[in-house]
Design an enzyme around this catalytic site. Structure first.
Site, PDB file in Angstrom:
ATOM      1  N   TRP A   1       0.826  -1.197   0.000  1.00 14.39           N
ATOM      2  CA  TRP A   1       0.000   0.000   0.000  1.00 14.39           C
ATOM      3  C   TRP A   1       0.860   1.247   0.000  1.00 14.39           C
ATOM      4  CZ3 TRP A   1      -4.374  -1.508  -1.535  1.00 14.39           C
ATOM      5  CH2 TRP A   1      -5.002  -2.641  -1.037  1.00 14.39           C
ATOM      6  N   LYS A   2       0.342   2.281  -0.654  1.00 12.96           N
ATOM      7  CA  LYS A   2       0.977   3.601  -0.647  1.00 12.96           C
ATOM      8  C   LYS A   2       0.210   4.442   0.368  1.00 12.96           C
ATOM      9  CE  LYS A   2       2.588   7.113  -3.930  1.00 12.96           C
ATOM     10  NZ  LYS A   2       2.448   8.253  -3.029  1.00 12.96           N
TER      11      LYS A   2
END
Length: 551
Positions: free
Chosen positions: A225-226
């Protein structure tokens, strides 16, 4: 100073990267110490002069020219430094032309009372180009089309070093970098700062482009995930027998004093690359919450308790005295997992990986983080990071190793309300735009944008601004914006937050112009209610630009 000014002038009008690199390398080779070191410092943003403010420059030029003439000239030119440089009265022979070293050292040590006279003397002594460069230098506005990375590459080109060699040695060095130049030219050893907890230059990612996704297969890439926080580097060490922790921003600024809760909680020896977030109990909060802790010189006990800082770890760059950046990502990740498990700190956890078997599964995870396993933290996800399994940790933005794939932006139709001239190559165009949406029968500003359009569209908007100006406020023009006449623009933005700075009560994060809607009347632009309905669904704020994983 005039030699440095000539360099800046040529760089500003040279479009090619290789040509810029040659100009910089030739300048560094021909210019003696310490002038070339101060030039490098200026181009990498390492110089600040706290007593030289734009307000002071306005006062100085006001004493020497007609205020109305200056206002008209500034409105036309659109750049404060350039306007003053052009209008400053010429006094041939008033003083000797100073070297760059004389300028920097005088400005560094001058007190507030001495600063006006010092600046005036230098402006008297310099030619037009020299005055422009001097003013850009002291205001910190050196937009010359040459990045800090390019300037460091030019230093490397003085000898047999690679740009990454300079990047790795750079943290902790101070102007005028005489040891760095000696090393680059093969005349000295690699400079060392003696910092027990040094910053490591960060590795960045490229935005995912069309055609990239089909090759994103699990045998070659991993996904994570960013997160919507700010990229940090936590470096722990022992100094004089005592544990210490430094917390660096992505540019190498030590921000640890603003986060005493992290400094007290984390004890380790190594370097972690991660995301600074706020975590309440088990939930990661959005960036709007994190902003309450950012850019503060003092932090109260109440603030620490209400907004507890947290690091979500992406990478392990060093463990003890062992540098891990030369290992493949999957090996660093395995070391990171074991490292975080041993620390067992409530202030530090792992950024979870995102399992996928096909590019289609990646696309589905990006579209719906909640369903893809992000859980209650889904609101703090702004996309995906894709990393080659065999990627080493390389400074800068190497091609083909890391990719960032942000979630689709929000879009609205807004009406252009105000325009301001740009800077540098855009100083002849109105290129900074304020736009608004309808609240009742009134347009209220919700954001500003200065990119997202083509050169041709820039010329079209500039023409519209000039032909439809209804009021002027210095360099800013108000353009017609009624229900019947005006320019509608489609605005793309990453997020939204409540804002006391805007009459509308909301403001956007990372807005840009996505399309010009010449076909649409202003009355059909979006309404404020459309934006306020998004507030509970958009985890962001425009008050500060944030870097996230891979940014």
């Amino acid at each position: 100073m005039n030699r440095f000014a000539a360099l800046l002038d040529r760089l500003a009008y040279e479009p090619g990267r290789n040509a810029k690199l040659r100009l910089l390398t030739d300048y560094f080779r021909a210019t003696p110490d310490p002038d070339r070191g101060y030039a490098l410092a200026a181009m990498t943003g390492a110089l600040t002069f706290r007593n030289a403010k734009p307000a002071l420059l306005r006062e100085l030029i006001a004493e020497r020219t007609d205020p109305e003439l200056f206002a008209l000239s500034y409105d036309y030119v659109g750049d404060l430094s350039e306007t003053i440089a052009l209008m400053w009265p010429v006094r041939p022979g008033a003083n000797h032309s100073p070297t760059l070293t004389e300028v920097v050292e005088a400005l560094t040590h001058a007190g507030k009372a001495a600063m006006p006279g010092l600046i005036a003397r230098h402006l008297d002594a310099l030619d037009e180009t020299g005055r422009w460069a001097f003013l850009k230098l002291i205001t910190g506005a050196l937009r010359i089309g040459a990045s800090a990375r390019l300037a460091k590459s030019a230093v490397a080109a003085l000898g047999s070093l690679a740009p990454d060699d300079i990047e790795l040695a750079w943290p902790g060095l101070t102007p005028p970098y005489e040891g760095l130049f000696a090393w680059a030219e093969g005349k000295g050893e690699r400079p060392e700062t003696g910092n027990p907890a040094p910053f490591r230059p960060v590795m960045l990612a490229h935005a995912l482009e069309e055609g990239d996704l089909p090759v994103m297969l699990p045998e070659d890439f991993v996904a994570e995930w960013k997160w919507d926080g700010i990229r940090v580097q936590a470096v722990g060490a022992t100094a004089h027998g005592l544990p210490m922790l430094r917390l660096y921003s992505r540019t190498g600024e030590d921000i640890a004093p603003a986060f005493p809760d992290l400094v007290e909680a984390l004890r380790f020896e190594g370097a972690i690359d991660g995301e600074l977030l706020v975590r309440r109990e088990t939930r990661i909060e959005n960036f709007n919450t994190l902003q309450q802790r950012l850019n503060r010189k003092t932090v109260t006990t109440k603030m620490v308790a209400e907004y507890p800082a947290h690091i979500r770890a992406y990478d392990l760059l060093a463990e003890g005295e062992e540098d891990l950046r030369g290992l493949p990502f999957v090996e660093r990740r395995a070391r990171l997992e074991a490292f975080v498990a041993r620390l067992a700190s409530p202030r530090l956890d792992l950024s979870p990986m995102v399992a996928f078997a096909t590019p289609q599964e990646l696309a589905a995870a990006r579209s719906d983080p909640l369903a893809a396993g992000a859980g209650e933290d889904a609101d703090a996800v702004e996309g995906l990071m894709l990393k080659r399994r065999d990627s080493l940790y390389v400074p800068g933005r190497p091609k083909g190793l890391w990719f960032k794939w942000k979630r689709e932006p929000y879009r609205i139709d807004a009406v252009l309300m105000y325009a301001q001239r740009g800077h540098g190559k855009r100083s002849s165009f109105y290129s900074d735009y304020t736009f608004g949406v309808w609240s009742g029968n009134e347009l209220v500003p919700v954001g500003k944008a200065y990119f997202g359009f083509t050169d041709e569209e820039l010329r079209d908007i500039d023409r519209f601004v000039r032909n439809n100006t209804v009021n002027r406020f210095g360099p800013v023009r108000e353009v017609t914006h009624t229900a019947e006449t005006g320019l509608v623009v489609e605005v793309a933005f990453e997020g939204l937050a409540r804002s006391t700075r805007h009459k509308s009560g909301v403001a956007m994060r990372f807005p840009r112009l996505a399309r010009l809607r010449w076909d649409k009347p202003p009355s059909e632009a979006d309404r404020l209610e459309n934006l306020t309905a998004l507030l509970d669904r958009t985890p962001a704020t425009p008050e500060i630009e944030a870097g996230s994983a891979g940014d």
